[in-house]
Design a protein around this motif. Sequence first.
Motif, PDB file in Angstrom:
ATOM      1  N   SER A   1      -8.010  14.202  -5.535  1.00 42.24           N
ATOM      2  CA  SER A   1      -9.418  14.241  -5.131  1.00 42.24           C
ATOM      3  C   SER A   1      -9.908  12.899  -4.585  1.00 42.24           C
ATOM      4  N   ASN A   2      -9.050  11.877  -4.654  1.00 41.39           N
ATOM      5  CA  ASN A   2      -9.421  10.580  -4.103  1.00 41.39           C
ATOM      6  C   ASN A   2      -9.512  10.677  -2.582  1.00 41.39           C
ATOM      7  N   GLU A   3     -10.604  10.245  -2.012  1.00 40.89           N
ATOM      8  CA  GLU A   3     -10.836  10.437  -0.571  1.00 40.89           C
ATOM      9  C   GLU A   3      -9.743   9.788   0.266  1.00 40.89           C
ATOM     10  N   TYR A   4      -9.392   8.554  -0.063  1.00 40.59           N
ATOM     11  CA  TYR A   4      -8.379   7.842   0.729  1.00 40.59           C
ATOM     12  C   TYR A   4      -7.012   8.492   0.579  1.00 40.59           C
ATOM     13  N   LEU A   5      -6.608   8.760  -0.649  1.00 44.34           N
ATOM     14  CA  LEU A   5      -5.278   9.324  -0.874  1.00 44.34           C
ATOM     15  C   LEU A   5      -5.159  10.743  -0.327  1.00 44.34           C
ATOM     16  N   SER A   6      -6.192  11.536  -0.481  1.00 43.00           N
ATOM     17  CA  SER A   6      -6.132  12.909   0.022  1.00 43.00           C
ATOM     18  C   SER A   6      -6.043  12.940   1.546  1.00 43.00           C
ATOM     19  N   ARG A   7      -6.573  11.899   2.180  1.00 46.23           N
ATOM     20  CA  ARG A   7      -6.553  11.821   3.649  1.00 46.23           C
ATOM     21  C   ARG A   7      -5.254  11.228   4.178  1.00 46.23           C
ATOM     22  N   THR A   8      -4.680  10.271   3.455  1.00 43.35           N
ATOM     23  CA  THR A   8      -3.539   9.524   3.989  1.00 43.35           C
ATOM     24  C   THR A   8      -2.207   9.828   3.303  1.00 43.35           C
ATOM     25  N   ARG A   9      -2.220  10.478   2.153  1.00 38.69           N
ATOM     26  CA  ARG A   9      -0.984  10.660   1.384  1.00 38.69           C
ATOM     27  C   ARG A   9      -0.743  12.130   1.013  1.00 38.69           C
ATOM     28  N   LYS A  10      -1.141  13.045   1.884  1.00 41.40           N
ATOM     29  CA  LYS A  10      -0.936  14.465   1.593  1.00 41.40           C
ATOM     30  C   LYS A  10       0.537  14.780   1.359  1.00 41.40           C
ATOM     31  N   ASP A  11       1.410  14.156   2.144  1.00 39.65           N
ATOM     32  CA  ASP A  11       2.841  14.426   2.002  1.00 39.65           C
ATOM     33  C   ASP A  11       3.364  13.942   0.653  1.00 39.65           C
ATOM     34  N   HIS A  12       2.749  12.910   0.083  1.00 35.04           N
ATOM     35  CA  HIS A  12       3.173  12.430  -1.229  1.00 35.04           C
ATOM     36  C   HIS A  12       2.889  13.481  -2.297  1.00 35.04           C
ATOM     37  N   PHE A  13       1.676  14.021  -2.262  1.00 33.43           N
ATOM     38  CA  PHE A  13       1.320  15.046  -3.248  1.00 33.43           C
ATOM     39  C   PHE A  13       2.195  16.284  -3.089  1.00 33.43           C
TER      40      PHE A  13
ATOM     41  N   ALA B   1       0.822  -1.216   0.000  1.00 35.03           N
ATOM     42  CA  ALA B   1       0.000   0.000   0.000  1.00 35.03           C
ATOM     43  C   ALA B   1       0.853   1.261   0.000  1.00 35.03           C
ATOM     44  N   SER B   2       2.155   1.123  -0.222  1.00 34.33           N
ATOM     45  CA  SER B   2       3.041   2.288  -0.217  1.00 34.33           C
ATOM     46  C   SER B   2       3.346   2.747  -1.636  1.00 34.33           C
ATOM     47  N   PRO B   3       2.842   3.906  -2.050  1.00 40.09           N
ATOM     48  CA  PRO B   3       3.108   4.397  -3.403  1.00 40.09           C
ATOM     49  C   PRO B   3       4.579   4.724  -3.643  1.00 40.09           C
ATOM     50  N   ARG B   4       5.344   4.962  -2.570  1.00 41.87           N
ATOM     51  CA  ARG B   4       6.756   5.330  -2.754  1.00 41.87           C
ATOM     52  C   ARG B   4       7.649   4.128  -3.061  1.00 41.87           C
ATOM     53  N   LEU B   5       7.076   2.926  -3.085  1.00 40.21           N
ATOM     54  CA  LEU B   5       7.856   1.724  -3.362  1.00 40.21           C
ATOM     55  C   LEU B   5       7.330   1.042  -4.629  1.00 40.21           C
ATOM     56  N   PRO B   6       7.398   1.721  -5.771  1.00 41.63           N
ATOM     57  CA  PRO B   6       6.768   1.167  -6.984  1.00 41.63           C
ATOM     58  C   PRO B   6       7.417  -0.105  -7.482  1.00 41.63           C
ATOM     59  N   TRP B   7       8.677  -0.384  -7.054  1.00 42.78           N
ATOM     60  CA  TRP B   7       9.338  -1.620  -7.492  1.00 42.78           C
ATOM     61  C   TRP B   7       8.590  -2.862  -7.022  1.00 42.78           C
ATOM     62  N   LEU B   8       7.858  -2.737  -5.911  1.00 46.13           N
ATOM     63  CA  LEU B   8       7.049  -3.872  -5.463  1.00 46.13           C
ATOM     64  C   LEU B   8       5.931  -4.159  -6.460  1.00 46.13           C
TER      65      LEU B   8
ATOM     66  N   LYS C   1      -6.198   0.227  -6.672  1.00 45.25           N
ATOM     67  CA  LYS C   1      -6.044   0.780  -8.016  1.00 45.25           C
ATOM     68  C   LYS C   1      -5.517   2.209  -7.942  1.00 45.25           C
ATOM     69  N   ALA C   2      -6.070   2.993  -7.010  1.00 44.05           N
ATOM     70  CA  ALA C   2      -5.623   4.379  -6.852  1.00 44.05           C
ATOM     71  C   ALA C   2      -4.229   4.440  -6.249  1.00 44.05           C
ATOM     72  N   VAL C   3      -3.941   3.572  -5.285  1.00 42.35           N
ATOM     73  CA  VAL C   3      -2.606   3.539  -4.659  1.00 42.35           C
ATOM     74  C   VAL C   3      -1.542   3.242  -5.709  1.00 42.35           C
ATOM     75  N   ILE C   4      -1.796   2.252  -6.561  1.00 47.07           N
ATOM     76  CA  ILE C   4      -0.810   1.892  -7.579  1.00 47.07           C
ATOM     77  C   ILE C   4      -0.699   2.986  -8.627  1.00 47.07           C
ATOM     78  N   GLU C   5      -1.799   3.681  -8.895  1.00 50.35           N
ATOM     79  CA  GLU C   5      -1.732   4.811  -9.835  1.00 50.35           C
ATOM     80  C   GLU C   5      -0.796   5.888  -9.292  1.00 50.35           C
ATOM     81  N   LEU C   6      -0.888   6.164  -7.997  1.00 51.23           N
ATOM     82  CA  LEU C   6       0.023   7.124  -7.388  1.00 51.23           C
ATOM     83  C   LEU C   6       1.457   6.595  -7.408  1.00 51.23           C
ATOM     84  N   ALA C   7       1.621   5.295  -7.250  1.00 50.10           N
ATOM     85  CA  ALA C   7       2.950   4.690  -7.344  1.00 50.10           C
ATOM     86  C   ALA C   7       3.539   4.904  -8.737  1.00 50.10           C
TER      87      ALA C   7
END
Length: 304
Positions: A262-274, A156-163, A233-239
């Motif tokens: 605008s994704n509810e989950y990503l906007s709530r949990t991955r603000k630092d990524h954006f 579930a970590s977008p910063r580790l796309p190699w997985l 699907k959204a997590v991997i898209e961010l990855a």
Amino acid sequence: MSTWELRFLYLLGRHHLTGEGKVIELGSGGGGSTYALALGLRKNPDFDKKTDKLHAYDFFRVGKGTFASEKFFSAGVAPEDTNSFLDDFKDKLKPFIDFIELHPGDIWQTSDPEDHSPIELLHVDIAKTARVHRCVAERFLPRLVPGSVLLHQDFASPRLPWLHYSTGLLLPYIEIAGPPIRSTLAFEVIKPIPQDVLQAIAADAFDTDEKLKLMSAVQDVVDRDYTDGIPFKAVIELAKAYVAHYEGDHRRAWKIARPLASNEYLSRTRKDHFAQLEMALNEAEPSDGSSGLARLVKKVTRRA
């Protein structure tokens, strides 16, 4: 780890493992996952506690590059005289320590490149950097055989796309166990993995478009987790955005990431990524429209 993941590890140890291959945990951390797995193994009649081992790899210390938390110390903070929580780990795992083999330190130093013995269970919670993932790919993935189970705890970590894109390449040879268990993707090897596939993963031998295509293949078979809380699907898209980010293509990275804000989950949990991706774009392409190279040229010509 969530109670869902801990329960799954216990059940694997209790009912699935046979001791025919090695049981390896890469990234044992504070010991929660190790405890759950060891508890199941202790109750498993097929696992010989006198000869079989649960192999636990970790730095077992806090500090830069370890991705460890001071919460791993029994006191909740690191003592003044040490940054190692190995003794705390041993104390927590005392009921099982006789059949746990510890490998403390940098995995490149603590893993044996000459060990080609088959692995029955590989739990990966250590591939936080491309460097460590390369070690996992070179020294552990080739030891997977039909029947081996692999768990990616950081799926579930977008910063580790190699997985994600390495899993995409493995899809013809594995069977995914269903939706992820919270953030853990579980799959079983069902066909021998060709050597060229393993070499490609270890060498990271893909361009950006190839990586994105492999990740799309994973999106086709993985959506939400068992708790219906993480939209994969959204997590991997961010990855995918991080694939472009790591390649230095910050415009493409932000183009992928921006609609996901605008994704509810990503906007709530991955603000630092954006924020990270947008900042990288702004630093590469400042508001005056000039690139970093153009600004350097201007600076040099002014001095001339």
